[in-house]
Write a protein that holds these residues in place. Structure first.
Motif, PDB file in Angstrom:
ATOM      1  N   ARG A  69      13.984  67.883 109.363  1.00 45.57           N
ATOM      2  CA  ARG A  69      13.499  66.951 108.501  1.00 45.57           C
ATOM      3  C   ARG A  69      12.023  66.854 108.627  1.00 45.57           C
ATOM      4  N   PRO A  92      16.007  66.994 103.608  1.00 46.09           N
ATOM      5  CA  PRO A  92      14.733  66.365 103.562  1.00 46.09           C
ATOM      6  C   PRO A  92      14.213  67.101 102.302  1.00 46.09           C
ATOM      7  N   ARG A 105      12.719  71.710 103.546  1.00 44.43           N
ATOM      8  CA  ARG A 105      13.863  72.311 104.447  1.00 44.43           C
ATOM      9  C   ARG A 105      13.491  73.570 104.785  1.00 44.43           C
ATOM     10  N   LEU A 141      11.813  61.698 113.709  1.00 49.33           N
ATOM     11  CA  LEU A 141      12.444  62.713 113.173  1.00 49.33           C
ATOM     12  C   LEU A 141      13.903  62.570 113.510  1.00 49.33           C
TER      13      LEU A 141
END
Length: 819
Positions: free
Chosen positions: A293, A193, A196, A241
């Protein structure tokens, strides 16, 4: 005059309904807790202090905006409980979250918020650390510790996609597990992502210290299954997510989700991934996957600031066992679903402190707007409850409030943990947080009532009885007993009383035996009367049920007859369609064969056509080559023929010239006149050129009529030699004329024609013309006074002069004599 109206008959008012006792709606306040973050260093200035276990004092520092404006004063706020900086994660969980865990295992819903400014410790309160877990990991530990013995196998319960669950038997679940295990895993790995978090330490399960506490008094005749979901609300958009990135579209990013309402008017995220977990480690692995994420970013106040609201939902699905205590009751009405939502709200912040730019400003604006909407909803709820008004609560203005509106309407218990950073620099941000917490604590939420489920009429303790029976059967098998026909029957056994008492007596014990026997008989009679009463009630109920079943049976028979007729008609149609299908298949086969033959024929024709085209193209090439050869040959022959014709033409001209010269010489000799200025030229080109430059060369022949060129023919000398006199001629004179005319045979050439014949071309042709003798000659004069003479007159005069006849100018021959 007004028309008369028919008087209307007034209906009597219905009698007033008797007043019934109003239903008392029990409400519970929103439980608001406060947790003070430990100071970063012991010497920092603090603005928040705990007065007691329920009160917090807020003191404005000298650098605060309120102090500079002259509104500096201390504030005290009441909470359900205050956790000071020395409180542990275990204390917070036991006091705040553990009652919610107990409720969710008993079928009630719960909602827990973590609210505060950026850097106040919300995420730490919810997540904690591996050695000291927060609310989320401790909740998972307690849930699985409580239902560990009563869990089902995987795939017994499965989501139906509409916020509900379906149950299936063990055989179907086993087949589905095998199918899932046989399906190869998707090799695509999720992308990293944009923001992070370093969760390497939190994912190490060896360092984690689990919580060993549990909830007692769980219904042991039910089976449980746990499903977890993890979503975030980022910039007022909902993202899953736990979504599989292979289904996230070509961009590889998470797709936005929408909110929907189920059949019970509960809000849920449509298409959200719900993962079934069987132990805390599996659940935490799912949690860490979603955390990687999440949208987090660096700000000036927090190096790992949450840029979105995260919601971790734990759903408990439970259903009773059957009468034997083995299989799950698959009836959907007997399934009970409850959920606990743990919300980590993003912290409110001001841009003049965070120094945010770009996307951080947009994220901060959306975070503040959603928190403001939450505060507005709380204010409207409080005003409606305290003032008795009915204002519309703006739940739909934000995804957070819209998603949790059912909790505020009485679908579960709501709790809030307000996290506070005591640092003096955060006073201006902490003050509105405290005001909002005070406002939220005054809101009353309707107490959730556990939904009434249909009583299946099963005995309690059937699971334990079944386990004991299996244990006894196992021991008997170990001892060598035959237990094939040994079956367990857990149905209840009815008796009137215990065993009969002893009836033997003596004289001393007779009265006691009689009293015991009397008491026994009375109890037996009482039980019998009770059972008879229950039997009568059951008989009536049974009779009613039988009558209803008979009615239903008659209705079902009629329906069966109608369905049977429909079935017969359908079968007739099916047979007709089958016969039509067979005919169509046979026709299709024949057409397929014809089509195959046609294709073969087309292929053959195409092959023949290709060969023909090839031969045609080859012949065309040969024809082109032949044409080119013939054309070149034709050009050669044409050139050769042209040269031959030119040669012959020159020869013919030479012959004509010589013949004309000879003719002139003969004429001159006959008249005894010797031309002095005419000589026989040689055959060379120089002599011919000199002869043409003589005195008669100025006379030109006519170009329009070849017959007028006779004078030129007479003037052309013969190039072949001297003229030879022709004795075969005679002279004649016309009547009234003094000039004699010579008549001599003409000369000509015989030439071959193109058709294979011959043609005669005369070389010496005389043209004679006649003019009226009485006509007055008209002599035209030119502009300078000289008479004009046309070309014909000149030609005739020259011809007459050459011939020597002295023809008068007014004489024109009357006719043309052909020789």
């Amino acid at each position: 005059m007004k028309p008369e109206r028919t008087p209307m008959s007034r209906r009597p008012k219905p009698p007033p309904k008797p007043k019934t006792a109003e239903r008392i709606i029990e409400r519970d306040p929103v439980e608001v807790y406060c947790r003070i973050r430990p100071p970063e260093n012991l010497n920092q200035e603090e603005c928040v202090t705990a007065v007691d276990s329920r009160t917090v004092k807020l003191t404005p520092p000298l650098s605060s905006f309120a102090f500079r404006n002259g509104h500096a004063k201390e504030h005290q706020y009441k909470f359900r409980h205050v956790f000071n900086s020395d409180s542990s994660q275990k204390d917070v969980f036991d006091y705040v979250a553990k009652p919610l865990v107990s409720d969710v295992l008993r079928g009630k819903n719960g909602l827990l918020f973590a609210y505060g400014v950026t850097g106040s410790g919300k995420t730490h309160t919810m997540q904690g650390s591996p050695q000291d877990g927060g609310i989320v990991p401790r909740t998972l530990d307690v849930v699985f510790n409580s239902i560990n013995e009563y869990q089902t196998k995987r795939r017994i319960f499965k989501p139906d996609g509409m916020n509900g669950f379906d149950a299936q038997c063990e055989s179907d679940a086993f087949n589905e597990r095998r199918r899932i295990d046989a399906t190869p895993l998707n090799p695509r790995t999720p992308k990293t992502p944009r923001y992070r978090r370093d969760t390497s330490g939190s994912q190490d399960s060896s360092q984690r210290i689990p919580d060993t506490s549990r909830i007692e008094c769980i219904d042991e005749d039910n089976v449980f299954s746990i499903f977890v979901a993890y979503i975030e609300i980022y910039n007022n958009y909902i993202y899953d997510l736990l979504e599989d990135l292979s289904d996230a579209g070509p961009s590889g990013r998470l797709q936005t989700k929408i909110l929907r309402e189920d059949a019970q008017h509960n809000m849920y995220v449509h298409g959200c991934t719900e993962v079934e977990v069987k132990n805390p480690d599996d659940a935490l692995e799912v949690l860490y996957k979603g955390q990687r994420r999440r949208k987090i970013a660096y700000t000036r106040l927090n190096c790992e600031s949450s840029r979105s609201h995260s919601i971790f939902t734990i759903r408990v699905v439970q259903a009773p066992l059957d009468a034997q205590g083995e299989e799950v009751v698959t009836d959907k009405s007997s399934i009970m679903v409850s959920q606990l939502s743990l919300v980590d709200l993003a912290g409110s912040e001001r841009n003049n402190r965070t120094k945010a730019v770009g996307d951080r400003i947009k994220e901060a604006g959306n975070i503040n707007n959603s928190l403001m909407t939450l505060r507005t909803c709380i204010e409207v709820l409080r005003e409606n409850q305290m003032m008795g008004s009915s204002k519309k609560v703006p739940y739909r203005d934000s995804k957070v409030t819209h998603y949790f509106k059912n909790y505020f309407d009485g679908e579960g218990k709501v709790k809030m943990v307000v996290c506070v950073n005591p640092k003096a620099d955060d006073y201006d941000e902490t003050l509105p947080v405290m005001k909002f917490a005070e406002l939220a604590s005054e809101v009353q939420v309707q107490r959730s009532v556990q939904p009434a489920r249909q009583d299946p009429g099963l005995l309690p303790g059937r699971r334990r009885a079944n386990q004991l029976f299996k244990e006894v059967r196992r021991r008997l098998e170990e001892e060598g007993e035959n237990v094939k026909n040994l079956e367990v029957d857990l149905t209840p056994i009815y008796t009137l009383a215990p065993a009969w008492p002893a009836v033997s007596y003596t004289a001393e014990t007779r009265d006691d035996v009689i009293m015991k026997l009397k008491a026994y008989l009375q109890k037996r009679i009482h039980n019998r009367e009770k059972l008879q009463t229950e039997l009568k009630g059951k008989i009536l109920t049974m009779h009613t049920n039988v009558v209803e079943m008979e009615k239903e049976n008659l209705i079902m028979k009629k329906e069966i007859m109608s369905l049977r007729s429909l079935y017969d008609d359908a079968m007739t149609k099916v047979r007709t369609l089958e016969s039509m299908l067979l005919n169509a298949e046979s026709v299709n086969e024949s057409l397929q064969r014809k089509f195959t033959d046609y294709n073969n024929l087309v292929d053959e024709c195409n092959a023949v056509r290709e060969e023909r085209d090839l031969a045609k193209s080859h012949g065309h090439l040969e024809k082109q080559r032949m044409k080119a050869r013939l054309k070149s040959k034709l050009e050669i022959e044409k050139e050769k023929l042209k040269n031959d014709m030119q040669t012959k033409l020159c020869e013919q001209k030479s012959k004509m010239y010589h013949s004309q010269v000879r003719a002139l010489q003969e004429i001159f000799l006959d008249d005894n006149q010797t031309p002095k200025n005419i000589r026989v030229p040689s055959t060379s080109d120089s002599d011919l050129h000199q002869s043409r430059q003589g005195p008669h060369s100025s006379i030109k022949g006519s170009t329009s009529d070849p017959k007028l060129n006779i004078s030129q023919a007479f003037l052309t000398p013969d190039l072949r030699g001297p003229a030879v006199s022709n004795q075969r001629h005679r002279r004649s004179r016309s009547q009234g004329a003094d000039m004699w005319l010579d008549h001599r045979p003409g000369q000509g050439d015989i030439l071959p024609t193109a058709g294979g014949g011959s043609q005669v071309v005369l070389q010496d042709v005389e043209i004679l013309k006649q003019r009226d003798p009485l006509a007055v000659p008209v002599s035209k004069r030119s502009s300078d006074g000289t008479p004009k003479v046309d070309a014909t007159t000149v030609q005739e005069r020259c011809a007459g002069g050459i011939m020597g006849y002295g023809t008068p100018s007014h004489y024109v021959p009357s006719k043309r004599t052909k020789l």
